[in-house]
Motif scaffolding. Structure first.
Motif, PDB file in Angstrom:
ATOM      1  N   GLU A 167       0.858  -1.188   0.000  1.00  0.00           N
ATOM      2  CA  GLU A 167       0.000   0.000   0.000  1.00  0.00           C
ATOM      3  C   GLU A 167       0.893   1.236   0.000  1.00  0.00           C
ATOM      4  O   GLU A 167       1.899   1.285   0.711  1.00  0.00           O
ATOM      5  N   ILE A 168       0.538   2.221  -0.814  1.00  0.00           N
ATOM      6  CA  ILE A 168       1.318   3.451  -0.919  1.00  0.00           C
ATOM      7  C   ILE A 168       0.493   4.621  -0.378  1.00  0.00           C
ATOM      8  O   ILE A 168      -0.637   4.856  -0.814  1.00  0.00           O
ATOM      9  N   TYR A 169       1.061   5.351   0.576  1.00  0.00           N
ATOM     10  CA  TYR A 169       0.477   6.593   1.074  1.00  0.00           C
ATOM     11  C   TYR A 169       1.296   7.750   0.510  1.00  0.00           C
ATOM     12  O   TYR A 169       2.511   7.633   0.351  1.00  0.00           O
ATOM     13  N   TYR A 170       0.631   8.873   0.248  1.00  0.00           N
ATOM     14  CA  TYR A 170       1.326  10.046  -0.283  1.00  0.00           C
ATOM     15  C   TYR A 170       1.433  11.101   0.815  1.00  0.00           C
ATOM     16  O   TYR A 170       0.418  11.571   1.343  1.00  0.00           O
ATOM     17  N   SER A 171       2.662  11.458   1.157  1.00  0.00           N
ATOM     18  CA  SER A 171       2.919  12.425   2.219  1.00  0.00           C
ATOM     19  C   SER A 171       2.337  13.794   1.864  1.00  0.00           C
ATOM     20  O   SER A 171       2.257  14.172   0.696  1.00  0.00           O
ATOM     21  N   GLU A 172       1.969  14.527   2.907  1.00  0.00           N
ATOM     22  CA  GLU A 172       1.444  15.887   2.718  1.00  0.00           C
ATOM     23  C   GLU A 172       2.560  16.921   2.566  1.00  0.00           C
ATOM     24  O   GLU A 172       2.276  18.099   2.356  1.00  0.00           O
ATOM     25  N   GLY A 173       3.806  16.487   2.677  1.00  0.00           N
ATOM     26  CA  GLY A 173       4.921  17.424   2.546  1.00  0.00           C
ATOM     27  C   GLY A 173       5.819  17.389   3.760  1.00  0.00           C
ATOM     28  O   GLY A 173       5.516  16.736   4.774  1.00  0.00           O
ATOM     29  N   LEU A 174       6.945  18.108   3.689  1.00  0.00           N
ATOM     30  CA  LEU A 174       7.956  18.054   4.740  1.00  0.00           C
ATOM     31  C   LEU A 174       7.418  18.488   6.097  1.00  0.00           C
ATOM     32  O   LEU A 174       7.727  17.872   7.116  1.00  0.00           O
ATOM     33  N   GLU A 175       6.604  19.535   6.125  1.00  0.00           N
ATOM     34  CA  GLU A 175       6.101  20.049   7.398  1.00  0.00           C
ATOM     35  C   GLU A 175       5.239  19.041   8.149  1.00  0.00           C
ATOM     36  O   GLU A 175       5.202  19.034   9.372  1.00  0.00           O
ATOM     37  N   LYS A 176       4.557  18.189   7.422  1.00  0.00           N
ATOM     38  CA  LYS A 176       3.667  17.211   8.057  1.00  0.00           C
ATOM     39  C   LYS A 176       4.215  15.792   7.965  1.00  0.00           C
ATOM     40  O   LYS A 176       3.514  14.830   8.294  1.00  0.00           O
ATOM     41  N   LEU A 177       5.462  15.665   7.548  1.00  0.00           N
ATOM     42  CA  LEU A 177       6.027  14.340   7.345  1.00  0.00           C
ATOM     43  C   LEU A 177       6.078  13.537   8.645  1.00  0.00           C
ATOM     44  O   LEU A 177       5.737  12.348   8.659  1.00  0.00           O
ATOM     45  N   ALA A 178       6.528  14.176   9.735  1.00  0.00           N
ATOM     46  CA  ALA A 178       6.644  13.456  11.011  1.00  0.00           C
ATOM     47  C   ALA A 178       5.296  12.894  11.452  1.00  0.00           C
ATOM     48  O   ALA A 178       5.201  11.728  11.864  1.00  0.00           O
ATOM     49  N   SER A 179       4.248  13.710  11.354  1.00  0.00           N
ATOM     50  CA  SER A 179       2.915  13.230  11.763  1.00  0.00           C
ATOM     51  C   SER A 179       2.402  12.181  10.787  1.00  0.00           C
ATOM     52  O   SER A 179       1.747  11.207  11.184  1.00  0.00           O
ATOM     53  N   ASN A 180       2.707  12.344   9.496  1.00  0.00           N
ATOM     54  CA  ASN A 180       2.313  11.341   8.511  1.00  0.00           C
ATOM     55  C   ASN A 180       2.951   9.989   8.811  1.00  0.00           C
ATOM     56  O   ASN A 180       2.307   8.941   8.683  1.00  0.00           O
ATOM     57  N   ILE A 181       4.215   9.991   9.216  1.00  0.00           N
ATOM     58  CA  ILE A 181       4.915   8.741   9.539  1.00  0.00           C
ATOM     59  C   ILE A 181       4.226   8.039  10.707  1.00  0.00           C
ATOM     60  O   ILE A 181       3.988   6.821  10.670  1.00  0.00           O
ATOM     61  N   GLU A 182       3.872   8.808  11.748  1.00  0.00           N
ATOM     62  CA  GLU A 182       3.226   8.207  12.915  1.00  0.00           C
ATOM     63  C   GLU A 182       1.840   7.671  12.563  1.00  0.00           C
ATOM     64  O   GLU A 182       1.402   6.651  13.107  1.00  0.00           O
ATOM     65  N   GLU A 183       1.131   8.344  11.657  1.00  0.00           N
ATOM     66  CA  GLU A 183      -0.212   7.910  11.272  1.00  0.00           C
ATOM     67  C   GLU A 183      -0.171   6.678  10.362  1.00  0.00           C
ATOM     68  O   GLU A 183      -0.933   5.727  10.547  1.00  0.00           O
ATOM     69  N   VAL A 184       0.711   6.716   9.386  1.00  0.00           N
ATOM     70  CA  VAL A 184       0.747   5.681   8.352  1.00  0.00           C
ATOM     71  C   VAL A 184       1.452   4.416   8.827  1.00  0.00           C
ATOM     72  O   VAL A 184       1.100   3.310   8.415  1.00  0.00           O
ATOM     73  N   LYS A 185       2.461   4.587   9.701  1.00  0.00           N
ATOM     74  CA  LYS A 185       3.261   3.463  10.195  1.00  0.00           C
ATOM     75  C   LYS A 185       3.881   2.662   9.046  1.00  0.00           C
ATOM     76  O   LYS A 185       3.636   1.472   8.869  1.00  0.00           O
ATOM     77  N   PRO A 186       4.688   3.311   8.233  1.00  0.00           N
ATOM     78  CA  PRO A 186       5.286   2.607   7.082  1.00  0.00           C
ATOM     79  C   PRO A 186       6.259   1.524   7.528  1.00  0.00           C
ATOM     80  O   PRO A 186       6.851   1.611   8.614  1.00  0.00           O
ATOM     81  N   THR A 187       6.430   0.514   6.690  1.00  0.00           N
ATOM     82  CA  THR A 187       7.411  -0.539   6.962  1.00  0.00           C
ATOM     83  C   THR A 187       8.723  -0.251   6.236  1.00  0.00           C
ATOM     84  O   THR A 187       9.773  -0.730   6.638  1.00  0.00           O
ATOM     85  N   ILE A 188       8.645   0.521   5.141  1.00  0.00           N
ATOM     86  CA  ILE A 188       9.834   0.878   4.369  1.00  0.00           C
ATOM     87  C   ILE A 188       9.692   2.332   3.933  1.00  0.00           C
ATOM     88  O   ILE A 188       8.609   2.753   3.513  1.00  0.00           O
ATOM     89  N   MET A 189      10.771   3.093   4.048  1.00  0.00           N
ATOM     90  CA  MET A 189      10.770   4.474   3.561  1.00  0.00           C
ATOM     91  C   MET A 189      11.963   4.703   2.659  1.00  0.00           C
ATOM     92  O   MET A 189      13.088   4.303   2.967  1.00  0.00           O
ATOM     93  N   VAL A 190      11.712   5.342   1.533  1.00  0.00           N
ATOM     94  CA  VAL A 190      12.755   5.698   0.570  1.00  0.00           C
ATOM     95  C   VAL A 190      12.960   7.204   0.678  1.00  0.00           C
ATOM     96  O   VAL A 190      12.049   7.978   0.406  1.00  0.00           O
ATOM     97  N   VAL A 191      14.143   7.615   1.100  1.00  0.00           N
ATOM     98  CA  VAL A 191      14.381   9.040   1.351  1.00  0.00           C
ATOM     99  C   VAL A 191      15.777   9.442   0.893  1.00  0.00           C
ATOM    100  O   VAL A 191      16.590   8.608   0.508  1.00  0.00           O
ATOM    101  N   VAL A 192      16.051  10.746   0.953  1.00  0.00           N
ATOM    102  CA  VAL A 192      17.363  11.283   0.610  1.00  0.00           C
ATOM    103  C   VAL A 192      18.083  11.712   1.888  1.00  0.00           C
ATOM    104  O   VAL A 192      17.446  11.941   2.913  1.00  0.00           O
TER     105      VAL A 192
END
Length: 606
Positions: A261-286
């Motif tokens: 399942e893919i969730y789309y982040s709301e952006g950098l400002e809300k990324l931390a809260s998005n992570i806690e809500e979505v509970k991803p198993t894998i994250m691809v980042v820079v």
């Protein structure tokens, strides 16, 4: 999505002839379970696998009915959202080629990509982005179809047709069956997308990625996940731009291949809260994101008092010793204590079920990797480039997480080191070439080997280490490529500037060293009624402001990532005598950067 528990499931990807067939296979397995989720009016709303398949099939048929034919290019200008994925798959299902572009592109960038790709159609997400794009469409010789994901309200019109997304994606199960059968004729070696990446000459080059290259980039990471972590019901949070090859392959097609399942982040400002809500198993980042998250974690712990700060210090000390191969037996007791106290709290801030965070797109500072490993979060560093689809190598626990390497090559990927130290790559992942640019293609593809332009070595454990860059491209902390010659050339066209050198590797923005034009400076000093002195003038705030105006003029014609945010004056002009110019009058970047290292570094602290 429930998956069969079979060994070596990553081998399935050898059986798919193209990316769309892989998607339809996963959609059949997924059924009505959620696939693509985005926040709308404060709530996460999901598009199911079945509904996505119906929309992909409908869009494919709609594009054909609009006159698009096999091999036609379709440009995509949109932020990350479910429609991006559906459009990408729909374009490919129609036998066409996706041309992803950044939402931050300038009109000139859009114009070049439209003209070079010969795109027949453009899919744009909203009127705001369309305003920046439509003038380029009007000038384009080929683009005659514009599709708006949201209703388009544009002031300019031209010789093109405007269509609304909602009218093109109304599909049925019968459409899915029909299109699913049709796409079986698309071969692995056919071009799936053209992703534009900056060249040393400044004009973006179109990298032709074929279906097999991206399927190769799905199989490799799938093998790592299956053998190092276990392949279960995975959840991804998409954050990086899908126009970037890294996110396009690893953040979209890789999760599709896993049935995730893919969730789309709301952006950098809300990324931390998005992570806690979505509970991803894998994250691809820079790497830049990890640096931001690291700072936030440290500040959070600092506010919690002496004990949390003490535990953080202990965790980092143990982690650093382990990274150096010097972990002590007496660390074991503290390690157990940290596993029951600090680390679970940190892991919870990342959703509580994170298997791995994968860094790519730009070099990762080893200290950042050690930091997160110390806190119980598995960090993997990947390496690659758009020309390789993009993943070449990746760290994995079973070969040892050595943070100053990028790990062993992906499965079915050959890597060797040339006599001059350049890293060469061969395999299905390698591009077929640059679109309409044979001279540049011939420079990097030789006898089946991709010449990466990176210098490195392979260690005793088979891990690839990058030591230097053979080419001049700047890679910022978000993994974007910036061609310095283009920006420097534009700067030196200004009457106020004689010479310029910009830098920004692994940094959030570009900075530069500027040499004012002596004749202009002399004229300026006369007009101001001050005595001309090359060094003293540079200390004059008004003089610097005048040069700043020249830099700002250039910035107006640059994309966001290319803009020169700050600069310092050189002590003297670049010259052959001070070894800052070659005999052929090219600037010696490493000499200039070394000379002005401290001052350039200070520009990021102001």
């Amino acid at each position: 999505m429930a998956k069969k528990k079979a060994k070596d499931r990553y081998l399935e990807f050898d059986g798919f002839t193209n990316l769309v067939s892989m998607f339809f296979d996963r959609a059949e397995q997924g059924g009505d379970s959620p696939f693509l989720s985005a926040k709308i009016d404060g709530e996460w709303r999901a598009t199911s696998w079945n509904e996505a398949a119906r929309q992909v099939a409908a869009l494919s048929k709609s594009l054909k009915s609009l006159g698009l034919k096999k091999g036609d290019r379709v440009m995509m200008v949109s932020e990350n959202r479910p429609e991006w994925c559906i459009a990408d798959l729909g374009i490919m299902a129609a036998g066409c080629i996706t041309v992803p572009t950044y939402t931050t592109n300038t009109p000139n960038d859009h114009q070049h990509i439209l003209d070079n790709s010969g795109a027949r159609a453009v899919i744009v997400s909203d009127s705001k982005l369309a305003t920046n794009l439509i003038p380029s469409v009007i000038k384009s010789a080929d683009a005659d179809i514009v599709i708006g994901i949201s209703d388009l309200r544009i002031g300019q019109t031209g010789d093109f047709d405007i269509h609304q997304w909602s009218d093109l994606v109304q599909g049925t199960d019968a459409d899915v069956a029909e299109v699913k059968e049709q796409v079986t004729s698309i071969a692995r070696d056919e071009t799936a997308c053209i992703i534009y990446t900056s060249g040393t000459g400044g004009k973006p080059r179109g990298v032709m990625q074929h279906h097999g290259a991206i399927l190769h980039n799905v199989k490799g990471p799938a093998e790592v996940i299956e053998n190092d972590f276990g392949w279960d019901d995975e959840v991804f949070l998409s954050f990086l731009p899908l126009s970037h090859a890294y996110e396009h392959s690893a953040g979209q097609f890789f999760p599709i291949g896993l049935g995730a399942e893919i969730y789309y982040s709301e952006g950098l400002e809300k990324l931390a809260s998005n992570i806690e809500e979505v509970k991803p198993t894998i994250m691809v980042v820079v790497p830049r994101l990890f640096e931001v998250l690291r700072q936030r974690l440290i500040k959070t712990v600092e506010k919690q008092g002496k004990m949390p700060n003490y535990l953080l210090g202990k965790a980092l000390a143990i982690g650093e010793r382990e990274a150096d191969g010097k972990k002590r037996k007496r660390d074991k007791v503290m390690d157990v204590f940290l596993n029951k106290t600090l680390r679970p709290k940190v892991q919870q801030r990342f959703g509580g079920r994170m298997k791995a965070m994968v860094s790519g797109g730009a070099p990762l500072n080893p200290d950042i990797g050690v930091f997160f490993q110390s806190l119980g979060l598995t960090m993997l560093q990947g390496y690659g480039q758009t020309e390789s689809g993009p993943i070449i190598a990746c760290n994995r626990p079973r070969t040892g997480l050595k943070m100053d390497t990028v790990g062993p090559p992906m499965i079915d990927t050959e890597v060797k080191i040339a006599e001059d130290g350049e890293i060469l790559v061969r395999g299905e992942l390698v591009m077929h070439g640059y679109w309409r640019n044979k001279p540049e293609t011939d420079k990097v593809l030789k006898d089946g080997w991709l010449h990466t332009g990176d210098i490195g070595y392979i260690d005793e454990a088979g891990r690839v280490a990058i030591t230097d860059r053979k080419k001049d491209l700047i890679v910022n902390d978000k993994g974007d490529n910036i061609a310095p010659q283009k920006v420097e050339g534009m700067l030196t066209l200004q009457p106020e500037i004689l010479q310029a050198m910009i830098t920004g590797d692994k940094r959030p923005y570009m900075v530069g060293v500027v040499v004012p034009d002596p004749e202009w400076a002399l004229e300026w000093s006369r007009n101001q009624g001050v005595a001309y002195d090359f060094i003293k003038l540079q200390a004059d705030p008004q003089f610097k402001a005048a040069v700043r105006e020249a830099v700002d003029r250039v910035n107006k014609d640059l994309s966001v990532i290319e803009k020169v945010r700050r600069f310092e004056f050189a002590d003297e002009p670049f010259a052959i005598e001070n070894e800052e110019l070659t005999p052929s009058m090219k600037i010696r970047r490493h000499v200039i950067k070394e000379r002005y290292q401290e001052r350039l570094g200070a520009l990021y602290k102001k």
